[in-house]
Design a protein around this motif. Structure first.
Motif, PDB file in Angstrom:
ATOM      1  N   LEU A 172       0.839  -1.197   0.000  1.00 42.03           N
ATOM      2  CA  LEU A 172       0.000   0.000   0.000  1.00 42.03           C
ATOM      3  C   LEU A 172       0.877   1.252   0.000  1.00 42.03           C
ATOM      4  N   GLY A 173       1.906   1.248   0.824  1.00 38.74           N
ATOM      5  CA  GLY A 173       2.825   2.385   0.871  1.00 38.74           C
ATOM      6  C   GLY A 173       3.510   2.623  -0.466  1.00 38.74           C
ATOM      7  N   LEU A 174       3.963   1.555  -1.110  1.00 35.18           N
ATOM      8  CA  LEU A 174       4.598   1.700  -2.427  1.00 35.18           C
ATOM      9  C   LEU A 174       3.649   2.320  -3.443  1.00 35.18           C
ATOM     10  N   VAL A 175       2.419   1.830  -3.458  1.00 29.49           N
ATOM     11  CA  VAL A 175       1.439   2.327  -4.426  1.00 29.49           C
ATOM     12  C   VAL A 175       1.119   3.802  -4.157  1.00 29.49           C
ATOM     13  N   LEU A 176       0.924   4.153  -2.906  1.00 25.37           N
ATOM     14  CA  LEU A 176       0.569   5.537  -2.577  1.00 25.37           C
ATOM     15  C   LEU A 176       1.727   6.503  -2.807  1.00 25.37           C
ATOM     16  N   VAL A 177       2.932   6.098  -2.433  1.00 29.28           N
ATOM     17  CA  VAL A 177       4.083   6.979  -2.651  1.00 29.28           C
ATOM     18  C   VAL A 177       4.344   7.137  -4.147  1.00 29.28           C
ATOM     19  N   GLU A 178       4.189   6.072  -4.906  1.00 30.38           N
ATOM     20  CA  GLU A 178       4.358   6.176  -6.362  1.00 30.38           C
ATOM     21  C   GLU A 178       3.326   7.138  -6.956  1.00 30.38           C
ATOM     22  N   ARG A 179       2.102   7.041  -6.490  1.00 29.32           N
ATOM     23  CA  ARG A 179       1.050   7.954  -6.965  1.00 29.32           C
ATOM     24  C   ARG A 179       1.395   9.395  -6.589  1.00 29.32           C
TER      25      ARG A 179
ATOM     26  N   VAL B 139       6.275  16.531  -6.819  1.00 28.39           N
ATOM     27  CA  VAL B 139       6.207  16.813  -5.386  1.00 28.39           C
ATOM     28  C   VAL B 139       7.278  16.003  -4.670  1.00 28.39           C
ATOM     29  N   GLY B 140       8.124  16.652  -3.917  1.00 29.65           N
ATOM     30  CA  GLY B 140       9.076  15.994  -3.034  1.00 29.65           C
ATOM     31  C   GLY B 140       9.837  14.840  -3.641  1.00 29.65           C
ATOM     32  N   ALA B 141      10.438  15.013  -4.801  1.00 31.66           N
ATOM     33  CA  ALA B 141      11.117  13.913  -5.481  1.00 31.66           C
ATOM     34  C   ALA B 141      12.165  13.217  -4.608  1.00 31.66           C
ATOM     35  N   PRO B 142      13.052  13.923  -3.912  1.00 32.10           N
ATOM     36  CA  PRO B 142      14.031  13.207  -3.082  1.00 32.10           C
ATOM     37  C   PRO B 142      13.370  12.409  -1.952  1.00 32.10           C
ATOM     38  N   ALA B 143      12.382  13.000  -1.306  1.00 31.68           N
ATOM     39  CA  ALA B 143      11.697  12.287  -0.223  1.00 31.68           C
ATOM     40  C   ALA B 143      10.960  11.064  -0.764  1.00 31.68           C
ATOM     41  N   ALA B 144      10.371  11.209  -1.947  1.00 34.09           N
ATOM     42  CA  ALA B 144       9.660  10.078  -2.548  1.00 34.09           C
ATOM     43  C   ALA B 144      10.627   8.962  -2.907  1.00 34.09           C
ATOM     44  N   ARG B 145      11.786   9.327  -3.445  1.00 33.72           N
ATOM     45  CA  ARG B 145      12.780   8.293  -3.807  1.00 33.72           C
ATOM     46  C   ARG B 145      13.252   7.534  -2.568  1.00 33.72           C
ATOM     47  N   VAL B 146      13.511   8.250  -1.496  1.00 31.29           N
ATOM     48  CA  VAL B 146      13.950   7.599  -0.249  1.00 31.29           C
ATOM     49  C   VAL B 146      12.833   6.710   0.306  1.00 31.29           C
ATOM     50  N   SER B 147      11.621   7.227   0.298  1.00 36.29           N
ATOM     51  CA  SER B 147      10.480   6.447   0.792  1.00 36.29           C
ATOM     52  C   SER B 147      10.291   5.183  -0.026  1.00 36.29           C
ATOM     53  N   LEU B 148      10.364   5.321  -1.361  1.00 35.33           N
ATOM     54  CA  LEU B 148      10.207   4.144  -2.228  1.00 35.33           C
ATOM     55  C   LEU B 148      11.310   3.124  -1.977  1.00 35.33           C
TER      56      LEU B 148
END
Length: 192
Positions: free
Chosen positions: A99-106, A136-145
């Motif tokens: 779920l986290g992967l799908v939401l962060v990717e979105r 939106v927040g590309a570095p944070a999204a990359r780290v989260s993913l």
């Protein structure tokens, strides 16, 4: 949950949902964790598959507990029941990471402001909420993913191993004392 249906124990029937859905969810979770194109295209279906797998686990556990009380208590049966009770500990968090992967990717793929409601009317053609707006927040999204992908791979591996351990212990509990004995060939049967 009933233990028997028309005189047949439900557990061996219901457990097939777990045997099919959990490994399929594991494979799907690995695909969306390790392959961004699969995450974008198949993220939501894999999430639904993983949710179905997670729901099937307590159903199989419930029917197994009902059957357990109908059988003589053995060490093999106790080991199988203990392992079965642990599967949801792996599949539940796997569902959360998918779920986290799908939401962060979105979130990562959405233009700035696209996921938030428009407060001041439509945006300009090059402003927030348009395709030209920065992500939106590309570095944070990359780290989260990356973190979610690592967790997903670890949980998928643990869930796969646990399903194999449960299946093996269940087979030993059901068939451990049964020995294979080759049957005599009927007269005139072809030789191998």
């Amino acid at each position: 949950m009933p233990t028997f249906l028309s005189g047949l124990p439900l557990h061996p029937l219901v457990v097939h949902a777990v045997v099919v859905l959990v490994p399929a969810a594991v494979l799907g979770a690995l695909a969306v964790a390790l392959w961004p194109a699969a995450r974008r295209r198949w993220g939501w279906p894999v999430l639904v598959l993983t949710a179905l797998a997670a729901v099937s686990v307590p159903i199989a556990t419930s029917t197994g507990e009902g059957l357990e009380h109908q059988l003589p208590r053995t060490a093999a049966l106790a080991a199988h029941a203990e392992l079965g009770d642990q599967l949801l500990v792996f599949v539940g968090p796997l569902l959360v990471t998918v779920l986290g992967l799908v939401l962060v990717e979105r979130w990562r793929r959405a233009p700035a402001g696209a996921l938030a409601p428009a407060a001041h009317g439509p945006a300009r053609a090059d402003g927030p909420g348009t395709a030209r707006a920065p992500r939106v927040g590309a570095p944070a999204a990359r780290v989260s993913l990356a973190v979610l992908a690592v967790l997903t791979v670890l949980l998928a591996g643990a869930a796969a191993v646990q399903v194999v351990r449960i299946g093996d212990s269940g087979a030993r509990a059901a068939w451990g004392s049964v020995q294979y004995a080759p049957q005599p060939r009927p007269a005139g049967a072809p030789q191998d």
